[in-house]
Design a protein around this motif. Structure first.
Motif, mmCIF file in Angstrom:
data_model
loop_
_atom_site.group_PDB
_atom_site.id
_atom_site.type_symbol
_atom_site.label_atom_id
_atom_site.label_comp_id
_atom_site.label_asym_id
_atom_site.label_seq_id
_atom_site.Cartn_x
_atom_site.Cartn_y
_atom_site.Cartn_z
ATOM 1 N N ILE A 362 0.864 -1.178 0.000
ATOM 2 C CA ILE A 362 0.000 0.000 0.000
ATOM 3 C C ILE A 362 0.899 1.224 0.000
ATOM 4 O O ILE A 362 1.814 1.330 0.819
ATOM 5 N N PHE A 363 0.659 2.137 -0.922
ATOM 6 C CA PHE A 363 1.450 3.355 -1.040
ATOM 7 C C PHE A 363 0.594 4.522 -0.582
ATOM 8 O O PHE A 363 -0.307 4.968 -1.287
ATOM 9 N N CYS A 364 0.843 4.993 0.651
ATOM 10 C CA CYS A 364 0.032 6.061 1.237
ATOM 11 C C CYS A 364 0.686 7.420 1.032
ATOM 12 O O CYS A 364 1.802 7.654 1.510
ATOM 13 N N ALA A 365 -0.010 8.296 0.357
ATOM 14 C CA ALA A 365 0.456 9.668 0.153
ATOM 15 C C ALA A 365 -0.623 10.620 0.645
ATOM 16 O O ALA A 365 -1.772 10.539 0.200
ATOM 17 N N SER A 371 -2.233 17.774 -2.270
ATOM 18 C CA SER A 371 -1.614 19.030 -2.712
ATOM 19 C C SER A 371 -1.282 19.038 -4.195
ATOM 20 O O SER A 371 -0.537 19.901 -4.667
ATOM 21 N N HIS A 372 -1.823 18.091 -4.945
ATOM 22 C CA HIS A 372 -1.602 18.114 -6.394
ATOM 23 C C HIS A 372 -2.214 19.386 -6.967
ATOM 24 O O HIS A 372 -3.315 19.800 -6.566
ATOM 25 N N ALA A 377 -8.107 14.246 -7.192
ATOM 26 C CA ALA A 377 -8.337 13.255 -8.252
ATOM 27 C C ALA A 377 -7.125 13.155 -9.164
ATOM 28 O O ALA A 377 -6.694 12.052 -9.539
ATOM 29 N N ALA A 378 -6.567 14.301 -9.509
ATOM 30 C CA ALA A 378 -5.361 14.297 -10.337
ATOM 31 C C ALA A 378 -4.181 13.717 -9.567
ATOM 32 O O ALA A 378 -3.298 13.071 -10.152
ATOM 33 N N GLY A 379 -4.170 13.924 -8.237
ATOM 34 C CA GLY A 379 -3.110 13.347 -7.418
ATOM 35 C C GLY A 379 -3.120 11.835 -7.457
ATOM 36 O O GLY A 379 -2.072 11.183 -7.558
ATOM 37 N N ALA A 409 2.579 16.596 -11.065
ATOM 38 C CA ALA A 409 3.025 16.113 -9.756
ATOM 39 C C ALA A 409 4.539 16.227 -9.622
ATOM 40 O O ALA A 409 5.057 16.675 -8.584
ATOM 41 N N LEU A 410 5.255 15.827 -10.649
ATOM 42 C CA LEU A 410 6.714 15.886 -10.581
ATOM 43 C C LEU A 410 7.215 17.323 -10.496
ATOM 44 O O LEU A 410 8.241 17.608 -9.865
#
Length: 421
Positions: A362-365, A371-372, A377-379, A409-410
């Motif tokens: 699981i990758f939790c951000a 903050s995208h 949704a875009a994040g 994002a980058l």
């Protein structure tokens, strides 16, 4: 007779060989003097045994304050074993044996528990994760690919309605996993039952419309009977995950939840720095996580690469791999789902995946989604695009040239400096 072993890095003013014998005596049949009742037969049957001693170096000063002084301080690795018959199949008593009074011994000026090796019969007597990776994927409806997750932010301050409104936004953004912050408990400002009812109303409606049931880990950390009650409420509402603060509930509390509840247990390790931050005292994650998996944790936090805390990337990698490694050589694996979190963005997905060689995590951000520049949704989309790039072996910056959300994002989030893992 079956025995279990623990490996330590210790430092001592009396030499690590003698210090290891003191440790073995203190943590089994001995005390500071030989007892008349401590017969040779009793010692042979019950005592701890020093199995190995390896000297690493010698220093002139102790690493930690100690009442016992010496002209030099020897440091090295020692392995000690105990008979299982002394403790039975008890995780709390295992912990009292391998990580009890030994941390206070005057003959030891530094000590860290590095690992514990348990016999198959002990491991098989423990329940282990009820759901693990496979069960988590089934309940979340994520058959392949990593699970994209986030944390409710701000951590505290939302009402149940506020929380549900954010959850609706995240569900519509196609998130897989959401969790309470560990600070969000069952206070009068946001009662757990009210929060669960409003959140599950949103998620059940979303499932009706889309067929997807977003997994939400509600923080039920509390007294054992209260946790049971919370778990029953959440399950009755259609919830699919429970979160507990591991150090707050203890091994016995985790086992009680595992035996009583029929939902995945998301183990949050808040307070971990108390055990891990010093190189001179504490417990390694490799040893610590075995106990929690045996007690029934289905998910375990492992920090994240380029995190906001103090752990190095190499320690994070070791922790993530440990959670899925076998608990013992010839017994059940009892693999849990690693959870990456702490300052994670699209930059960290590929290297996080490389650590495990799979998408079973699981990758939790939090901020990495919320903050995208184009919104949550875009994040979420950006993280999925980064995961796609990683699976296809394409450099994330190259992939971003044709994927707007990832590109934003980058540009928004600073590229972390990661070390080789």
């Amino acid at each position: 007779m079956a025995r279990f072993t623990a490996k330590y890095e210790i430092e001592s003013p009396i030499g690590i060989g003698r210090a290891a014998e003191v440790l073995a005596g203190e943590q089994s049949s001995g005390t500071f003097v030989r007892l008349a009742a401590e017969t040779d037969e009793l010692r042979e049957r019950s005592r701890a045994r020093v199995e190995r001693v390896d000297v690493l170096n010698i220093s002139e000063q102790p690493s930690l304050p100690t009442r016992r002084r010496g002209s030099q301080y020897e440091r090295g690795i020692v392995t000690v074993s105990w008979p299982v018959a002394t403790i039975g199949n008890s995780l709390p008593n295992l912990l009292a044996t391998i990580a009890g009074n030994l941390f206070e011994l005057a003959e030891i000026s530094a000590i860290r528990l590095l690992d514990v090796d348990l016999p198959r019969e002990f491991v098989e007597a423990c329940p282990g994760p009820k759901f693990g990776v496979t069960g988590t994927r089934r309940l979340a409806g994520v058959e392949e690919g990593l699970m994209v997750g986030t944390i409710i932010k701000p951590s505290v301050g939302f009402s149940p309605d506020d929380t549900a409104a954010l959850v609706k936004q995240l569900a519509e953004a196609d998130i897989d996993f959401i969790k309470d912050d560990e600070l969000q408990a069952n206070g009068p400002n946001c009662p757990l039952e009210d929060r669960a009812r409003e959140v599950m109303r949103v998620l059940n409606d979303h499932q009706e419309k889309t067929g997807k049931k977003v997994m939400y880990a509600f923080n039920i950390t509390d007294e054992v009977e209260e946790m049971w009650r919370h778990a029953e409420t959440i399950q009755s509402l259609g919830g699919s995950c429970l979160m507990v603060s591991l150090h707050s509930v203890g091994l016995a509390g985790m086992r009680a939840l595992r035996d009583h509840c029929d939902l995945p247990l998301h183990g949050h390790r808040n307070g971990w720095g108390l055990y891990s931050r010093s190189p001179d005292i504490g417990i390694s994650y490799v040893a610590w996580q075995k106990l929690w998996r045996l007690a029934g944790a289905d998910h375990l936090h492992v920090n994240g690469l380029g995190n906001k805390f103090t752990e190095s990337d190499s320690v994070v990698a070791e922790s993530a791999r440990a959670v899925q490694a076998p608990v013992c050589e010839d017994g059940p694996t009892y693999a849990a789902m690693p959870v990456y979190s702490s300052g994670q963005t699209a930059w960290q997905i590929a290297p996080s995946r490389d650590i495990l060689g799979s998408d079973d995590f699981i990758f939790c951000a939090g901020g990495g989604i919320m903050s995208h520049p184009s919104g949550p949704a875009a994040g979420v989309t950006a993280l999925r695009q980064a995961a796609m790039a990683a699976r296809e072996g394409i450099n994330v910056e190259e992939f971003a040239k044709s994927h707007r959300e990832l590109s934003e994002a980058l540009e928004r989030f600073e590229k972390p400096t990661l070390t080789k893992t």
